[in-house]
Design a protein around this motif. Structure first.
Motif, PDB file in Angstrom:
ATOM      1  N   VAL A  81     -34.727 128.742  47.859  1.00  0.00           N
ATOM      2  CA  VAL A  81     -34.982 127.585  48.916  1.00  0.00           C
ATOM      3  C   VAL A  81     -33.526 127.207  49.552  1.00  0.00           C
ATOM      4  CG1 VAL A  81     -35.344 124.881  48.991  1.00  0.00           C
ATOM      5  CG2 VAL A  81     -37.058 126.843  48.011  1.00  0.00           C
ATOM      6  N   SER A  82     -32.385 127.198  48.545  1.00  0.00           N
ATOM      7  CA  SER A  82     -31.115 127.039  49.056  1.00  0.00           C
ATOM      8  C   SER A  82     -30.624 128.076  50.249  1.00  0.00           C
ATOM      9  CB  SER A  82     -29.889 127.129  48.161  1.00  0.00           C
ATOM     10  OG  SER A  82     -30.293 126.360  46.964  1.00  0.00           O
ATOM     11  N   LEU A 202     -42.510 125.395  45.673  1.00  0.00           N
ATOM     12  CA  LEU A 202     -43.336 126.668  46.386  1.00  0.00           C
ATOM     13  C   LEU A 202     -43.660 126.051  47.736  1.00  0.00           C
ATOM     14  CD1 LEU A 202     -45.712 127.806  43.735  1.00  0.00           C
ATOM     15  CD2 LEU A 202     -43.869 129.062  44.664  1.00  0.00           C
ATOM     16  N   ILE A 203     -43.930 124.773  47.574  1.00  0.00           N
ATOM     17  CA  ILE A 203     -44.436 123.993  49.310  1.00  0.00           C
ATOM     18  C   ILE A 203     -42.925 124.201  49.939  1.00  0.00           C
ATOM     19  CG2 ILE A 203     -43.944 121.607  48.694  1.00  0.00           C
ATOM     20  CD1 ILE A 203     -46.638 121.302  50.338  1.00  0.00           C
ATOM     21  N   GLU A 204     -41.643 123.540  49.503  1.00  0.00           N
ATOM     22  CA  GLU A 204     -40.454 123.926  50.101  1.00  0.00           C
ATOM     23  C   GLU A 204     -40.298 125.032  50.618  1.00  0.00           C
ATOM     24  OE1 GLU A 204     -38.438 121.271  50.070  1.00  0.00           O
ATOM     25  OE2 GLU A 204     -36.899 122.203  51.020  1.00  0.00           O
ATOM     26  N   GLU A 250     -53.415 126.183  49.790  1.00  0.00           N
ATOM     27  CA  GLU A 250     -54.160 125.210  48.945  1.00  0.00           C
ATOM     28  C   GLU A 250     -53.243 124.105  48.456  1.00  0.00           C
ATOM     29  OE1 GLU A 250     -53.465 128.415  48.263  1.00  0.00           O
ATOM     30  OE2 GLU A 250     -55.311 129.480  47.697  1.00  0.00           O
ATOM     31  N   ILE A 251     -51.816 124.281  48.272  1.00  0.00           N
ATOM     32  CA  ILE A 251     -50.973 123.363  47.806  1.00  0.00           C
ATOM     33  C   ILE A 251     -50.862 122.194  48.942  1.00  0.00           C
ATOM     34  CG2 ILE A 251     -48.759 122.895  47.073  1.00  0.00           C
ATOM     35  CD1 ILE A 251     -48.645 125.491  45.735  1.00  0.00           C
ATOM     36  N   TRP A 252     -50.947 122.780  50.242  1.00  0.00           N
ATOM     37  CA  TRP A 252     -50.763 121.843  51.288  1.00  0.00           C
ATOM     38  C   TRP A 252     -52.027 121.052  51.485  1.00  0.00           C
ATOM     39  CZ3 TRP A 252     -46.447 121.252  54.439  1.00  0.00           C
ATOM     40  CH2 TRP A 252     -45.319 122.489  54.268  1.00  0.00           C
ATOM     41  N   GLU A 253     -53.165 121.728  51.120  1.00  0.00           N
ATOM     42  CA  GLU A 253     -54.347 120.887  51.392  1.00  0.00           C
ATOM     43  C   GLU A 253     -54.656 119.836  50.353  1.00  0.00           C
ATOM     44  OE1 GLU A 253     -58.131 123.447  51.932  1.00  0.00           O
ATOM     45  OE2 GLU A 253     -59.185 121.606  51.630  1.00  0.00           O
ATOM     46  N   ALA A 254     -54.164 120.196  49.119  1.00  0.00           N
ATOM     47  CA  ALA A 254     -54.500 119.102  48.066  1.00  0.00           C
ATOM     48  C   ALA A 254     -53.882 117.702  48.785  1.00  0.00           C
ATOM     49  CB  ALA A 254     -53.708 119.549  46.885  1.00  0.00           C
TER      50      ALA A 254
END
Ligand code: HEM
Length: 260
Positions: A81-82, A202-204, A250-254
């Motif tokens: 991510v960095s 993960l969403i990042e 799925e992580i976004w939809e949650a």
């Protein structure tokens, strides 16, 4: 005889990093050389080096997730991510190029395109966005096709994460199961601290890649308007369709289903 790495038997900076070799790898095609072509080559090569490091960290993250080594997995993904934050802002350097300066050498690139970046596709496949149609476009390039086929068949970061969630006692068979598991994790951060921290990274990772896509599109429109791409697509119109790609839908939809 003195070599380009010096005569000293002690290891030098140039020798360790192979700087003389590195400096030979930027070869503009325009003749006479167009001023901005060096920037264009260097920025792409820099991206490819960072993609290499991202893939190194993604492979380690997958391995450590599978082994349940959460500290190491977190650390490696934090590294990804960095780097991605730098990749998002780095695209703006190209906007210092005048559109007319770019047109001086653009025709020389035809039909090469960022669409053919093998390592960018590896990053997508390793993260979980596997696409058979994209894989097929590499068939003529044996080296790339072999690497991408291996990535296509290997478990991805998404596979390793959902396997970890399953080991935490959740059902992850269907998309709905995965959304429900994530809602539970988001609802009780302290109870599921390790899974919470992982889904946050993960969403990042997803968000940074989408931000890169968006910044790349704006830069492309600023350079080319609505001209077609050298890779044969309709340019900005095609790139806009890629904005909906997500590694962890799925992580976004949650978030939509989360309630207090
Ligand atoms: C002046 C600079 C640039 C222009 C005008 C440009 C233009 C384009 C266009 C028009 C496409 C669509 C495919 C095509 O028809 O060619 C594309 C795709 C792509 N470009 Fe660039 N690009 C530039 C710089 C970069 C840089 C620095 C990178 C970094 C690696 C990059 C990576 C990509 C990738 C990965 C795709 C495929 C995206 C996808 O299909 O999801 N581009 N580019």
């Amino acid at each position: 005889m003195a070599s380009e790495y010096g005569q000293d038997s002690l290891l030098s900076y140039n020798e360790y990093l192979k700087v003389p070799d590195l400096l030979k790898l930027q070869r503009p095609l325009s003749d006479p050389v167009s001023h901005d072509e060096l920037l264009f080559i260097i920025i792409h090569q820099t991206y490819e080096l960072w993609f290499k490091q991202i893939l190194h960290e993604l492979d380690a993250t997958i391995k450590w997730l599978d082994e349940g080594r959460m500290f190491r997995a977190n650390h490696a993904l934090r590294g990804v991510v960095s780097i991605e934050r730098i990749l998002v802002t780095q695209i703006h350097i190209l906007e210092s190029m005048a559109p007319i300066g770019f047109l001086e050498f653009r025709d020389k690139l035809n039909p090469a395109s960022g669409f053919q970046s093998m390592q960018f596709r590896e990053l997508e496949f390793a993260s979980g966005a596997k696409d058979e149609k994209i894989l097929a476009t590499f068939k003529q390039d044996e080296f790339a096709y072999e690497r991408l086929t291996r990535r296509f068949n290997e478990p991805s970061l998404a596979d390793s994460f959902w396997a970890l969630v399953a080991r935490g006692g959740f059902s992850v068979e269907t998309d709905e199961d995965r959304v429900a598991a994530t809602v539970e994790i988001l609802s009780h951060p302290e109870k599921h601290a390790e899974l919470y921290n992982m889904q946050d990274l993960l969403i990042e990772h997803d968000e940074q890649i989408i931000s890169w896509r968006y910044n790349h599109i704006l830069m492309v429109e600023r350079m080319l308007g609505m001209k077609r791409g050298t890779g044969g697509s309709d340019g900005v119109g095609y790139l806009m369709t890629t904005l909906s790609k997500k590694f962890f839908p799925e992580i976004w939809e949650a978030r939509t289903h989360l309630k207090i």
